[in-house]
Design a protein around this motif. Structure first.
Motif, mmCIF file in Angstrom:
data_model
loop_
_atom_site.group_PDB
_atom_site.id
_atom_site.type_symbol
_atom_site.label_atom_id
_atom_site.label_comp_id
_atom_site.label_asym_id
_atom_site.label_seq_id
_atom_site.Cartn_x
_atom_site.Cartn_y
_atom_site.Cartn_z
ATOM 1 N N LYS A 39 0.848 -1.198 0.000
ATOM 2 C CA LYS A 39 0.000 0.000 0.000
ATOM 3 C C LYS A 39 0.879 1.241 0.000
ATOM 4 N N ILE A 40 0.551 2.206 -0.855
ATOM 5 C CA ILE A 40 1.394 3.388 -1.027
ATOM 6 C C ILE A 40 0.535 4.650 -1.023
ATOM 7 N N CYS A 41 1.061 5.689 -0.389
ATOM 8 C CA CYS A 41 0.387 6.997 -0.404
ATOM 9 C C CYS A 41 1.242 8.001 -1.169
ATOM 10 N N LEU A 42 0.601 8.773 -2.035
ATOM 11 C CA LEU A 42 1.272 9.898 -2.697
ATOM 12 C C LEU A 42 0.830 11.168 -1.984
ATOM 13 N N GLY A 43 1.794 11.949 -1.496
ATOM 14 C CA GLY A 43 1.471 13.190 -0.788
ATOM 15 C C GLY A 43 1.944 14.400 -1.568
ATOM 16 N N ILE A 44 1.083 15.408 -1.625
ATOM 17 C CA ILE A 44 1.439 16.645 -2.335
ATOM 18 C C ILE A 44 1.503 17.797 -1.337
ATOM 19 N N GLU A 45 2.651 18.463 -1.281
ATOM 20 C CA GLU A 45 2.836 19.642 -0.425
ATOM 21 C C GLU A 45 2.865 20.886 -1.318
ATOM 22 N N ALA A 46 1.985 21.845 -1.006
ATOM 23 C CA ALA A 46 1.972 23.091 -1.801
ATOM 24 C C ALA A 46 1.360 24.223 -0.975
ATOM 25 N N THR A 47 1.898 24.432 0.234
ATOM 26 C CA THR A 47 1.312 25.488 1.070
ATOM 27 C C THR A 47 1.907 26.860 0.777
ATOM 28 N N ALA A 48 3.139 26.888 0.252
ATOM 29 C CA ALA A 48 3.788 28.193 0.020
ATOM 30 C C ALA A 48 4.735 28.102 -1.178
ATOM 31 N N ASP A 50 7.138 25.864 -1.888
ATOM 32 C CA ASP A 50 7.577 24.546 -2.347
ATOM 33 C C ASP A 50 6.447 23.749 -2.972
ATOM 34 N N PHE A 51 6.760 23.078 -4.097
ATOM 35 C CA PHE A 51 5.852 22.055 -4.600
ATOM 36 C C PHE A 51 6.571 20.727 -4.417
ATOM 37 N N GLY A 52 6.075 19.908 -3.499
ATOM 38 C CA GLY A 52 6.766 18.659 -3.177
ATOM 39 C C GLY A 52 5.847 17.461 -3.338
ATOM 40 N N VAL A 53 6.432 16.361 -3.772
ATOM 41 C CA VAL A 53 5.669 15.112 -3.898
ATOM 42 C C VAL A 53 6.436 14.004 -3.189
ATOM 43 N N ALA A 83 1.928 29.988 -7.112
ATOM 44 C CA ALA A 83 0.933 29.015 -7.585
ATOM 45 C C ALA A 83 1.148 28.706 -9.064
ATOM 46 N N ARG A 84 1.487 29.728 -9.829
ATOM 47 C CA ARG A 84 1.761 29.519 -11.265
ATOM 48 C C ARG A 84 2.968 28.576 -11.425
ATOM 49 N N HIS A 85 3.978 28.810 -10.586
ATOM 50 C CA HIS A 85 5.151 27.929 -10.603
ATOM 51 C C HIS A 85 4.729 26.488 -10.322
ATOM 52 N N HIS A 86 3.884 26.310 -9.296
ATOM 53 C CA HIS A 86 3.471 24.955 -8.898
ATOM 54 C C HIS A 86 2.726 24.258 -10.045
ATOM 55 N N ALA A 87 1.823 25.015 -10.692
ATOM 56 C CA ALA A 87 1.057 24.413 -11.794
ATOM 57 C C ALA A 87 1.993 23.999 -12.928
ATOM 58 N N LYS A 88 3.047 24.819 -13.128
ATOM 59 C CA LYS A 88 3.980 24.534 -14.223
ATOM 60 C C LYS A 88 4.829 23.279 -13.936
ATOM 61 N N CYS A 320 15.737 15.312 19.770
ATOM 62 C CA CYS A 320 15.905 14.890 18.377
ATOM 63 C C CYS A 320 15.634 16.052 17.436
ATOM 64 N N VAL A 321 16.412 16.093 16.380
ATOM 65 C CA VAL A 321 16.228 17.111 15.330
ATOM 66 C C VAL A 321 15.835 16.376 14.057
ATOM 67 N N VAL A 322 14.827 16.889 13.384
ATOM 68 C CA VAL A 322 14.396 16.246 12.140
ATOM 69 C C VAL A 322 15.541 16.308 11.121
ATOM 70 N N PRO A 323 15.821 15.214 10.388
ATOM 71 C CA PRO A 323 16.892 15.258 9.391
ATOM 72 C C PRO A 323 16.605 16.333 8.340
ATOM 73 N N LYS A 324 17.685 16.879 7.788
ATOM 74 C CA LYS A 324 17.583 18.043 6.913
ATOM 75 C C LYS A 324 16.592 17.848 5.752
ATOM 76 N N GLN A 325 16.590 16.654 5.161
ATOM 77 C CA GLN A 325 15.729 16.462 3.981
ATOM 78 C C GLN A 325 14.239 16.522 4.311
ATOM 79 N N TYR A 326 13.916 16.403 5.621
ATOM 80 C CA TYR A 326 12.512 16.512 6.023
ATOM 81 C C TYR A 326 12.254 17.764 6.871
ATOM 82 N N ALA A 327 13.272 18.635 6.980
ATOM 83 C CA ALA A 327 13.089 19.851 7.778
ATOM 84 C C ALA A 327 12.277 20.868 6.993
ATOM 85 N N LEU A 328 12.671 21.108 5.758
ATOM 86 C CA LEU A 328 11.923 22.037 4.908
ATOM 87 C C LEU A 328 10.615 21.372 4.476
ATOM 88 N N ASP A 329 9.694 22.177 3.943
ATOM 89 C CA ASP A 329 8.429 21.626 3.462
ATOM 90 C C ASP A 329 8.707 20.509 2.456
#
Ligand code: AMP
Ligand code: MG
Length: 371
Positions: A39-48, A50-53, A83-88, A320-329
């Motif tokens: 089972k796999i989840c795809l997550g989309i981050e786009a609050t500001a 960053d556009f992350g998947v 938002a235009r960047h994210h859509a692109k 504990c500090v969150v690892p860098k790759q998960y610190a940013l959005d």
């Protein structure tokens, strides 16, 4: 072309671009066969900015975490430009995530998206992509609170169970801990976020985000060369914080041209991070929790990490500090929180999946947390 009809009114923002994304993407024909039973989840981050998947399996293994940040030519983040960047970039980032994870779209069990809080146009673009994918793949959709996601990815990545969390980013500054079914806010900024304070100061000093180095990290680099502390306003009000006066004073001294930029960066960090440390320490003392977690983009800062370590040691709590790759959005945190919510029966019909610009951390039920 869609598995079921969707409410086009909900999808109106950037629908055209995202519709094209799906039609044009090379993976659209690959829906026939599910390649395995994971089972796999795809997550989309786009609050500001960053556009992350992110793609995670339900065990919490990160299969892919791809991000594309909007970097404005000048000034701060303009929500519509972001938002235009994210859509692109959405189609490209989603495709890259599938390639990195070496899975097909038909392997996805759930789609999660950052439903709030955040900038309206950015949230709507991410939500539109998520709705389109959920509809197309005929899988459930889960709306995720961005602040909860920062805490949950920190817990997943570090193994802490029930921490006091300092979550510091470009848009949020929150000290929280879990109690009675929800993450409660013990202290927060009354105006701008600490990351925003650092970013605006950096821009006023003529710094630019370069080679993927965020402005806050540029301030950090300069601060390591600071020698003299310059007095700046320290503003803690009860358990809450205020950074706008600190920013104004810092910029005023900068414009005077009397002080070295390195000293101002050093002083700005010392004051801002001492404020955060004071409030976090009080939350630790009050809650008597035995773990402390630092998460969010500003959490990548070594000086802040060091200050919190001191109070963690004084209170004899594990730190504990969150690892860098998960610190940013990032998309991984949205996917993981989507899994937790979905496993506890939470999903949202597409026609009710409106974004929530001011969705507060403490308004989210977190039935998956068992402490
Ligand atoms: P986020 O909103 O979680 O994506 O985090 C972005 C914020 O983190 C921005 O304000 C960045 O300037 C800030 N940031 C990133 N790295 C650092 C660092 N090393 N020190 C201070 N702030 C940072
Ligand atoms: Mg960001």
């Amino acid at each position: 072309m869609f598995g079921k009809r969707v409410n086009v009114r909900v999808l109106k923002t950037n629908w055209k671009e995202l519709n094209l994304l799906i039609v044009n993407s090379s993976w659209t024909l690959n829906l026939m066969k599910k390649s395995n039973s994971t089972k796999i989840c795809l997550g989309i981050e786009a609050t500001a900015d960053d556009f992350g998947v992110g793609l995670l399996d339900f065990e919490g293994n990160v299969l892919a975490n791809v991000n594309n940040a909007f970097i404005p030519e000048t000034g701060g983040i303009h929500p519509r430009e972001a938002a235009r960047h994210h859509a692109k970039v959405a189609g490209r980032v989603i495709t890259e995530a599938f390639q990195a994870a070496k899975i097909d779209p038909c392997d996805v069990t759930v789609i999660a998206f950052s439903q709030g809080p955040g900038l309206g146009p950015c949230l709507r673009t991410g939500a539109t992509a998520a709705r389109a994918l959920a509809s197309y793949l005929n899988v459930p959709l889960v709306g995720v609170n961005h602040c909860v996601a920062h805490i949950e990815i920190g817990k997943l990545a570090t193994g802490v169970k029930d921490p006091v969390t300092l979550y510091v980013s470009g848009g949020n500054t929150i000290v929280s801990a879990f109690d009675a079914g929800r993450y409660r806010i013990f202290g927060e900024t009354l105006d701008i976020a600490v990351g925003n304070c650092l970013d605006v100061f950096a821009r006023e000093a003529g710094l630019r985000p370069r080679d993927g180095v965020p402005l806050g990290a540029a301030v950090e680099n300069l601060a390591t060369k600071g020698e003299t502390f310059v007095h700046l306003p320290y503003s803690v009000k009860g358990m809450d914080l205020s950074f706008s006066g600190l920013l104004t004073a810092g910029v005023r001294l900068l414009k005077k041209g009397k002080y070295r930029l390195e000293d101002l960066c050093f002083s700005l960090q010392e004051v801002a991070f001492s404020m955060l440390t004071e409030v976090t320490e009080r939350a630790l003392a009050h809650t008597e929790k035995t773990e402390l977690l630092l998460t969010g983009g500003v959490g990548a800062n070594k000086r802040l990490q060091m200050m919190l370590k001191i109070i963690a040691d004084e209170h004899d709590v594990s730190y504990c500090v969150v690892p860098k790759q998960y610190a940013l959005d990032n998309g991984a945190m949205i996917a993981w929180t989507g899994i937790l919510a979905h496993e506890h029966g939470t999903s949202i019909p597409i026609e009710k999946s409106f974004v929530r610009l001011k969705w507060r951390l403490e308004d989210v039920d977190a039935p998956w947390v068992k402490v």
